[in-house]
Scaffold this motif. Structure first.
Motif, PDB file in Angstrom:
ATOM      1  N   THR A 255      -6.841  27.693   2.626  1.00 23.23           N
ATOM      2  CA  THR A 255      -6.515  27.620   4.043  1.00 23.23           C
ATOM      3  C   THR A 255      -6.953  28.930   4.679  1.00 23.23           C
ATOM      4  O   THR A 255      -6.384  29.994   4.391  1.00 23.23           O
ATOM      5  N   LYS A 393       1.361  28.767   4.132  1.00 20.18           N
ATOM      6  CA  LYS A 393       0.030  28.152   4.162  1.00 20.18           C
ATOM      7  C   LYS A 393      -0.956  28.885   3.247  1.00 20.18           C
ATOM      8  O   LYS A 393      -2.123  29.078   3.567  1.00 20.18           O
ATOM      9  N   ASP A 396      -3.347  24.494   0.061  1.00 19.13           N
ATOM     10  CA  ASP A 396      -3.603  23.225   0.743  1.00 19.13           C
ATOM     11  C   ASP A 396      -3.903  22.188  -0.330  1.00 19.13           C
ATOM     12  O   ASP A 396      -5.045  22.032  -0.772  1.00 19.13           O
TER      13      ASP A 396
END
Length: 411
Positions: A255, A393, A396
């Protein structure tokens, strides 16, 4: 250690129409354009429940959460959704093509409900920090609907693939449902019933620890709701898809970070500051960055795209930290982006795919696009089982689990 259970799922009936027009991506992956497409696909599309439209006239008695509960109850009353007659677990296979590489893979999982445990119990492990905003939103939805519509993505360790073999057996029968999503992934699921077959799976899972791959906010929401409602039947469990972390179909994408809105940003000054603490070199293109990642897997190497220029930024000493942590702890501060700004997403956006990140830099949509190599499953497990967490994050897991295949209603 891992307590999983069959459940009497609510599922869409034939009266709802094709499942293709009803299931959605997870709520936090639905863009405004996707929501409009889902709304147009069917009056019974799940987006009306999990990510309804807010209105200026919203009040305490009529708002996005009360309307979600209204849709759910109405669809059950009309037979659009119906509850299975016996408890079951659901093998769930996803056939997909990996972005960037074109590799075709199948990821195999099992939909069940699992006990909600405190992290301190050492059964469920997280790997990312969470934000308060998404948890508040999901808690309100859970309070109003008493239902879980999407599955948490949980990993377990089974090097021998014992559970995968049991899932393969079940997949020999015709699938209950098949959906092709907007990214070209094909989602198929089956049903396993009966105490003997389910008992074999539960026994094989009993000694496993669980790692949250996706769904940290929803897991902590379920835990908070259980604390609020300790006597509510079913509140001590949450719906999840369990995937073997040793399976070949388990892949993680990077990400990338897009920086914007930094006042007084000066590209030359940022590169000069970075060079004081890192090895910095301008490189001709993305292939040079890929080669650096491949040739030095243990070193912290980050790409930085500014306009049409691409730089390789390597930590002189990373102390074993992952690239994403080096970025958050040592580079973003040079741009005046601290932890609070990251939590509130004031200057950072997140994007999948190197091409999309590079285009954002070239077009000026981002002042800097920071490019990261994917984290491995082994690295995530090492950090998580060791009690550590990664920046939000950092991973992913691709593809995402669809919402609406099964629904777990607590009471």
């Amino acid at each position: 250690m891992a307590k999983i259970f069959p459940f009497e799922s609510y599922r869409y009936t034939a009266a709802a129409g094709a499942l293709q027009n009803l299931a959605t991506q997870p709520y936090d992956k639905i863009s405004p354009e996707m929501r409009q497409r889902y709304l147009a696909a069917s009056p019974f599309n799940l987006v009306r429940v999990i990510l309804g439209e807010r209105q200026e006239s919203d009040s305490e008695s009529d708002n996005v959460y009360t309307r979600a509960a209204g849709y759910l109850n109405d669809w059950i009353a009309r037979g659009i959704l119906a509850r299975d007659s016996e408890p079951a677990v659901f093998p769930y296979f996803q056939e997909f093509t990996m972005p960037d590489t074109g590799e075709r893979l199948v990821r195999k999982g099992l939909i069940a409900v699992g006990a909600v445990e405190e992290y301190a119990a050492g059964v469920v492990h997280r790997h990312e920090q969470t934000l308060s905003g998404p948890k508040k939103d999901r808690l309100e939805l859970l309070r109003h609907t008493h239902a879980h519509f999407g599955q948490l993505f949980m990993l377990y360790s089974d090097p021998a693939g014992e559970i995968d073999c049991l899932l393969d057996e079940a997949s020999q029968s015709p699938a209950l449902g098949v959906v092709s999503d907007e990214y070209g992934a094909r989602h198929s699921f089956w049903k396993i019933t009966g105490p003997e077959r389910i008992g074999r799976i539960r026994q094989a899972m009993a000694d496993k620890k669980l790692l949250i791959a996706d769904g940290h906010h929803r897991y902590e929401t379920a835990l908070a709701f259980h604390h609020e409602n300790p006597k509510l039947p079913g509140a001590d469990r949450v719906m999840m898809t369990l995937v073997n972390m040793h399976a070949p179909g388990l892949k993680i994408l990077a990400t990338h970070r897009l920086v914007s809105g930094v006042e007084g940003f000066d590209a030359g000054e940022f590169i000069r500051q970075a060079a004081a603490g890192f090895e910095v070199a301008q490189i001709p293109g993305i292939e040079a960055l890929r080669r650096a990642w491949a040739e030095a897997p243990g070193r912290a190497i980050i790409g930085a795209a500014i306009g049409s220029r691409l730089y390789l930024i390597e930590a002189r000493e990373s102390g074993g930290l992952l690239d994403v942590r080096v970025l958050h702890e040592r580079l973003l501060c040079l741009l005046g982006i601290g932890e609070e700004a990251v939590r509130e997403e004031r200057n950072l956006r997140y994007v999948r795919g190197l091409d999309a990140a590079l285009e954002a830099a070239r077009s000026g949509a981002a002042q800097v696009a920071f490019l990261l190599k994917p984290v491995s499953v082994d690295e995530v497990a090492r950090i998580s089982f060791g009690g550590g967490v990664m920046p939000q994050k950092s991973t992913d897991f691709y593809p995402k689990l669809l919402s609406g295949l099964t629904i777990y209603k607590l009471d």
